[in-house]
Design an enzyme around this catalytic site. Structure first.
Site, mmCIF file in Angstrom:
data_model
loop_
_atom_site.group_PDB
_atom_site.id
_atom_site.type_symbol
_atom_site.label_atom_id
_atom_site.label_comp_id
_atom_site.label_asym_id
_atom_site.label_seq_id
_atom_site.Cartn_x
_atom_site.Cartn_y
_atom_site.Cartn_z
ATOM 1 N N HIS A 1 -8.242 0.051 1.689
ATOM 2 C CA HIS A 1 -7.973 0.092 3.141
ATOM 3 C C HIS A 1 -8.895 1.098 3.853
ATOM 4 O O HIS A 1 -8.421 2.052 4.477
ATOM 5 C CB HIS A 1 -6.495 0.425 3.397
ATOM 6 C CG HIS A 1 -6.037 0.021 4.780
ATOM 7 N ND1 HIS A 1 -4.745 -0.373 5.063
ATOM 8 C CD2 HIS A 1 -6.692 -0.037 5.966
ATOM 9 C CE1 HIS A 1 -4.626 -0.652 6.343
ATOM 10 N NE2 HIS A 1 -5.804 -0.452 6.923
ATOM 11 N N GLU B 1 0.837 -1.208 0.000
ATOM 12 C CA GLU B 1 0.000 0.000 0.000
ATOM 13 C C GLU B 1 0.868 1.252 0.000
ATOM 14 O O GLU B 1 1.934 1.243 0.619
ATOM 15 C CB GLU B 1 -0.894 -0.003 1.245
ATOM 16 C CG GLU B 1 -1.923 -1.102 1.203
ATOM 17 C CD GLU B 1 -2.759 -1.148 2.477
ATOM 18 O OE1 GLU B 1 -2.770 -0.172 3.242
ATOM 19 O OE2 GLU B 1 -3.401 -2.187 2.696
HETATM 20 C C1 3PG Z 1 -6.293 -0.081 11.638
HETATM 21 O O1 3PG Z 1 -5.312 -0.806 11.845
HETATM 22 O O2 3PG Z 1 -6.789 0.620 12.529
HETATM 23 C C2 3PG Z 1 -6.961 -0.103 10.298
HETATM 24 O O3 3PG Z 1 -6.262 -0.895 9.391
HETATM 25 C C3 3PG Z 1 -7.214 1.276 9.741
HETATM 26 O O4 3PG Z 1 -6.076 1.925 9.262
HETATM 27 P P1 3PG Z 1 -6.186 3.477 8.824
HETATM 28 O O5 3PG Z 1 -6.292 4.269 10.070
HETATM 29 O O6 3PG Z 1 -4.926 3.793 8.092
HETATM 30 O O7 3PG Z 1 -7.385 3.615 7.976
#
Ligand code: 3PG
Length: 302
Positions: free
Chosen positions: A278, A260
């Protein structure tokens, strides 16, 4: 004055609450090569998953001596070398409770999307096509979902899947969970070999690598579905693509990717894959709760 740097955005209500309590909040993203330098002027760093807080950044911040606290507004702290930071005297906190329901709802959404071609049918209809005959899906009612990991998010997924008529199995390194007798605890091998849907709910560890690779995919039921709304890398993307192309795996749903913010192009464009960038925790409610937890953590800390 205590200065807080939020590099991946922060809920505005949280930023305002902190300012009202006398903290200074700066919202600014810095690339990795600049972040360490900037941290000499901040007491707190607030990140989501985009900012990577690796050893060189921690070294620079620790040398400057001002940074005391890193908060991951979210669950996974794999983007932070947390143990190293703690060793250098910088505390690391996350907000583990805030987003469970949001991620669980997205997981269910993806399961329904991938079994009924919802995303693809949207795209082709927008292209002016009416491909009714192409999109014969399957029901999830009566099917078995196997949860790999049984933490907060998986428990929410289990309750929802059960309510939709699915049989729920789970495995977890902590063993059988108390108070969840309607779901079956079993080992990973049983999850892999007997589930119609295998859904991942564990953190990723670079040292362990992919938990679901060619061998595990081959051991799954013919026509099984693979769901990953936890962390990229837990499912080997090349092996998953091969299993989709061979027809062994009927479909996959992915909110997370190995590299990512770049996503595996072949998987993204695969007709039997449902994808999102994500966004598991990206809801108004989760971000509000995360913001509140961040304010509370900072207040308590200082
Ligand atoms: C997390 O670990 O809280 C989730 O994968 C969300 O990730 P993000 O805050 O980058 O959206």
């Amino acid at each position: 004055m205590i200065r807080i740097l939020a590099t991946d955005g922060i809920e505005q209500a949280a930023a305002e609450a902190l300012r009202a309590k006398g903290f200074e909040v700066v919202e600014q993203f810095y690339p990795a090569e600049e972040l360490g330098k900037q941290l000499k002027d901040f007491d707190v760093l607030v990140v989501r998953s985009a900012t990577k807080v690796r050893q060189p950044i921690i070294d620079e911040a620790a040398e400057a001596g001002r940074l005391k606290l890193v908060i991951r507004g979210g669950v996974g702290i794999d983007n932070i070398d947390a143990k190293y930071a703690e060793e250098k005297g910088i505390a690391v906190r996350n907000t583990p409770n805030a987003s469970s329901i949001s991620v669980a709802e997205l997981t269910l959404g993806h399961i329904l999307a991938v079994t009924r071609f919802v995303a693809l049918a949207n795209v082709t209809m927008r292209d002016g096509k009416w491909e009714k005959k192409k999109y014969e899906g399957v029901e999830i009612f009566g099917k078995t979902i196997g949860l790999v990991g049984f933490g907060r998010i998986a428990k929410e997924v289990a309750k929802r899947a059960h309510a939709l008529g699915m049989k729920v199995k789970y495995t977890d390194i902590c063993g059988k969970a108390e108070g969840f007798d309607e779901f079956e605890f079993c080992d990973l091998n049983e999850i892999i070999t007997t589930s119609d849907f295998v859904s991942m709910h564990i953190p990723f560890s670079k040292a362990d690598g992919a938990l679901i690779g060619e061998k595990e995919l081959n051991a799954m039921k013919d026509g099984a579905f693979v769901i990953n709304c936890s962390r990229g890398g837990i499912v080997d993307e090349a092996a998953l693509l091969a299993a989709l192309n061979s027809g062994k795996i009927a479909g996959a749903a992915l909110d997370v990717f190995e590299d990512e913010p770049t996503a595996n192009e072949a998987l993204v464009n695969h007709p039997r894959v449902s994808v999102t960038p994500h966004i598991g925790a990206s809801t108004v409610e989760a971000q509000k709760r995360i913001g509140e937890e961040i304010v509370e953590t900072i207040e308590k800390f200082f």
